[in-house]
Design a protein around this motif. Structure first.
Motif, PDB file in Angstrom:
ATOM      1  N   PHE A 171       0.826  -1.212   0.000  1.00 60.63           N
ATOM      2  CA  PHE A 171       0.000   0.000   0.000  1.00 60.63           C
ATOM      3  C   PHE A 171       0.861   1.264   0.000  1.00 60.63           C
ATOM      4  O   PHE A 171       0.483   2.278  -0.596  1.00 60.63           O
ATOM      5  N   SER A 172       2.019   1.205   0.632  1.00 60.64           N
ATOM      6  CA  SER A 172       2.883   2.392   0.686  1.00 60.64           C
ATOM      7  C   SER A 172       3.332   2.830  -0.712  1.00 60.64           C
ATOM      8  O   SER A 172       3.524   4.025  -0.961  1.00 60.64           O
ATOM      9  N   LEU A 173       3.487   1.873  -1.618  1.00 60.94           N
ATOM     10  CA  LEU A 173       3.909   2.226  -2.981  1.00 60.94           C
ATOM     11  C   LEU A 173       2.790   2.928  -3.740  1.00 60.94           C
ATOM     12  O   LEU A 173       3.058   3.698  -4.673  1.00 60.94           O
ATOM     13  N   LEU A 174       1.544   2.677  -3.360  1.00 62.03           N
ATOM     14  CA  LEU A 174       0.419   3.383  -3.987  1.00 62.03           C
ATOM     15  C   LEU A 174       0.373   4.847  -3.543  1.00 62.03           C
ATOM     16  O   LEU A 174      -0.121   5.705  -4.268  1.00 62.03           O
ATOM     17  N   ILE A 175       0.886   5.103  -2.352  1.00 69.33           N
ATOM     18  CA  ILE A 175       0.898   6.465  -1.814  1.00 69.33           C
ATOM     19  C   ILE A 175       2.052   7.280  -2.391  1.00 69.33           C
ATOM     20  O   ILE A 175       1.972   8.504  -2.484  1.00 69.33           O
ATOM     21  N   LEU A 176       3.116   6.606  -2.797  1.00 71.61           N
ATOM     22  CA  LEU A 176       4.334   7.289  -3.260  1.00 71.61           C
ATOM     23  C   LEU A 176       4.090   8.326  -4.354  1.00 71.61           C
ATOM     24  O   LEU A 176       4.546   9.470  -4.220  1.00 71.61           O
ATOM     25  N   PRO A 177       3.361   8.017  -5.435  1.00 73.80           N
ATOM     26  CA  PRO A 177       3.131   9.051  -6.463  1.00 73.80           C
ATOM     27  C   PRO A 177       2.373  10.261  -5.918  1.00 73.80           C
ATOM     28  O   PRO A 177       2.689  11.403  -6.264  1.00 73.80           O
ATOM     29  N   ALA A 178       1.379  10.023  -5.058  1.00 74.36           N
ATOM     30  CA  ALA A 178       0.617  11.139  -4.479  1.00 74.36           C
ATOM     31  C   ALA A 178       1.513  12.024  -3.624  1.00 74.36           C
ATOM     32  O   ALA A 178       1.365  13.252  -3.623  1.00 74.36           O
ATOM     33  N   ALA A 179       2.464  11.414  -2.924  1.00 75.64           N
ATOM     34  CA  ALA A 179       3.370  12.200  -2.079  1.00 75.64           C
ATOM     35  C   ALA A 179       4.192  13.160  -2.922  1.00 75.64           C
ATOM     36  O   ALA A 179       4.370  14.329  -2.558  1.00 75.64           O
ATOM     37  N   TYR A 180       4.676  12.696  -4.068  1.00 76.73           N
ATOM     38  CA  TYR A 180       5.482  13.574  -4.917  1.00 76.73           C
ATOM     39  C   TYR A 180       4.643  14.555  -5.726  1.00 76.73           C
ATOM     40  O   TYR A 180       5.112  15.639  -6.074  1.00 76.73           O
ATOM     41  N   LEU A 181       3.402  14.195  -6.010  1.00 82.24           N
ATOM     42  CA  LEU A 181       2.531  15.102  -6.760  1.00 82.24           C
ATOM     43  C   LEU A 181       1.966  16.227  -5.899  1.00 82.24           C
ATOM     44  O   LEU A 181       1.874  17.370  -6.346  1.00 82.24           O
ATOM     45  N   HIS A 182       1.575  15.913  -4.675  1.00 88.82           N
ATOM     46  CA  HIS A 182       0.790  16.865  -3.886  1.00 88.82           C
ATOM     47  C   HIS A 182       1.525  17.506  -2.710  1.00 88.82           C
ATOM     48  O   HIS A 182       1.077  18.538  -2.215  1.00 88.82           O
ATOM     49  N   LEU A 183       2.601  16.892  -2.246  1.00 84.49           N
ATOM     50  CA  LEU A 183       3.337  17.487  -1.132  1.00 84.49           C
ATOM     51  C   LEU A 183       4.527  18.257  -1.669  1.00 84.49           C
ATOM     52  O   LEU A 183       5.168  17.824  -2.618  1.00 84.49           O
ATOM     53  N   LYS A 184       4.801  19.377  -1.076  1.00 89.61           N
ATOM     54  CA  LYS A 184       5.933  20.208  -1.498  1.00 89.61           C
ATOM     55  C   LYS A 184       6.863  20.430  -0.313  1.00 89.61           C
ATOM     56  O   LYS A 184       6.433  20.537   0.826  1.00 89.61           O
ATOM     57  N   GLU A 185       8.128  20.504  -0.655  1.00 91.77           N
ATOM     58  CA  GLU A 185       9.142  20.771   0.374  1.00 91.77           C
ATOM     59  C   GLU A 185       8.957  22.191   0.882  1.00 91.77           C
ATOM     60  O   GLU A 185       8.937  23.137   0.101  1.00 91.77           O
ATOM     61  N   PRO A 186       8.785  22.368   2.183  1.00 97.49           N
ATOM     62  CA  PRO A 186       8.657  23.727   2.714  1.00 97.49           C
ATOM     63  C   PRO A 186       9.947  24.515   2.540  1.00 97.49           C
ATOM     64  O   PRO A 186      11.032  23.936   2.564  1.00 97.49           O
ATOM     65  N   LYS A 187       9.801  25.813   2.342  1.00 98.54           N
ATOM     66  CA  LYS A 187      10.993  26.657   2.226  1.00 98.54           C
ATOM     67  C   LYS A 187      11.646  26.788   3.584  1.00 98.54           C
ATOM     68  O   LYS A 187      10.968  27.038   4.582  1.00 98.54           O
ATOM     69  N   ARG A 188      12.950  26.616   3.601  1.00 93.71           N
ATOM     70  CA  ARG A 188      13.668  26.749   4.867  1.00 93.71           C
ATOM     71  C   ARG A 188      14.122  28.186   5.046  1.00 93.71           C
ATOM     72  O   ARG A 188      14.578  28.833   4.108  1.00 93.71           O
ATOM     73  N   GLU A 189      13.973  28.636   6.258  1.00 94.25           N
ATOM     74  CA  GLU A 189      14.451  29.974   6.560  1.00 94.25           C
ATOM     75  C   GLU A 189      15.948  29.929   6.805  1.00 94.25           C
ATOM     76  O   GLU A 189      16.441  29.100   7.567  1.00 94.25           O
ATOM     77  N   ARG A 190      16.684  30.773   6.115  1.00 98.16           N
ATOM     78  CA  ARG A 190      18.137  30.782   6.256  1.00 98.16           C
ATOM     79  C   ARG A 190      18.529  31.629   7.456  1.00 98.16           C
ATOM     80  O   ARG A 190      17.947  32.676   7.708  1.00 98.16           O
ATOM     81  N   GLU A 191      19.515  31.130   8.157  1.00 97.97           N
ATOM     82  CA  GLU A 191      19.974  31.883   9.312  1.00 97.97           C
ATOM     83  C   GLU A 191      20.763  33.093   8.827  1.00 97.97           C
ATOM     84  O   GLU A 191      21.526  33.022   7.871  1.00 97.97           O
ATOM     85  N   ALA A 192      20.561  34.203   9.517  1.00 98.05           N
ATOM     86  CA  ALA A 192      21.327  35.406   9.173  1.00 98.05           C
ATOM     87  C   ALA A 192      22.765  35.220   9.599  1.00 98.05           C
ATOM     88  O   ALA A 192      23.066  34.728  10.670  1.00 98.05           O
ATOM     89  N   SER A 193      23.662  35.586   8.696  1.00101.22           N
ATOM     90  CA  SER A 193      25.095  35.396   9.038  1.00101.22           C
ATOM     91  C   SER A 193      25.576  36.543   9.907  1.00101.22           C
ATOM     92  O   SER A 193      25.073  37.633   9.873  1.00101.22           O
TER      93      SER A 193
END
Length: 193
Positions: A171-193
């Motif tokens: 069942f996990s393999l059926l979820i895999l395409p949906a994970a890549y289609l619908h979930l997006k990597e959140p933008k990471r906040e960069r630490e100020a140097s």
């Protein structure tokens, strides 16, 4: 990305359901599984251990997963975890050795620890305040229903043969395409140097 879309929510809920699935799906197979391994010393205890074994590895891997996902990102590791889930989960169908099945159950636990941590982190990334609370309530309800569904399916399939319920872990393999289609990597906040 619209985090309020039903596709995003459904994908997160499906990945969440893998946690409960990892523990209960094979419970109906245990009596027949025990009879199959009577030639192994302490087989009854080892077969019972196969049901709870993933829980130990969920706890151990979730600690490490939290550190790793902040460094590597969420989705790349989620894809790996979903594939490992299928490999470890279905091992009971393919492997003839009880110790090999236990190793597969350990791999299943590791993959659940990773995916569970990622889903929790994504929920925190995507939702704030009241919408996060609403999603958490929905998540609990869906996981409970998934538990009923998977234990019922596992029992039905165990009547065919004790190894057959292990195939549900694909069942996990059926979820895999949906994970890549619908979930997006959140933008990471960069630490100020």
């Amino acid at each position: 990305m619209n985090t309020q879309s039903w596709q995003v929510k459904a994908t997160l809920l499906l990945v969440s359901s893998l946690t409960i699935m990892s523990m209960i799906t094979i419970s109906a197979s245990l009596p027949d599984m025990t009879r199959s391994f009577t030639h192994i010393p302490n087989s009854e205890g080892l077969v019972k251990l196969s049901l709870s074994f993933p829980g130990l590895f969920i706890a151990l891997s979730a600690i490490v997963a939290g550190i790793i996902i902040d460094r590597t990102g969420r989705l790349k590791l989620l894809g790996i975890a979903l594939v490992l889930y299928a490999i470890g989960g279905t091992s009971g169908y393919w492997l003839k050795d009880l110790y090999g099945i236990l190793a597969g159950r350990a791999l299943l636990g590791i993959s659940v620890g990773i995916s569970m941590t990622i889903v929790t982190t994504l929920v925190a990334d995507y939702y704030q305040g009241k919408s996060r609370q609403q999603f958490a309530g929905l998540q609990i309800a869906v996981m409970s229903l998934a538990g009923i569904l998977f234990i019922t399916l596992g029992g039905f399939l165990a009547d065919i043969g004790w190894r057959v319920p292990f195939l549900l872990y694909f069942f996990s393999l059926l979820i895999l395409p949906a994970a890549y289609l619908h979930l997006k990597e959140p933008k990471r906040e960069r630490e100020a140097s």
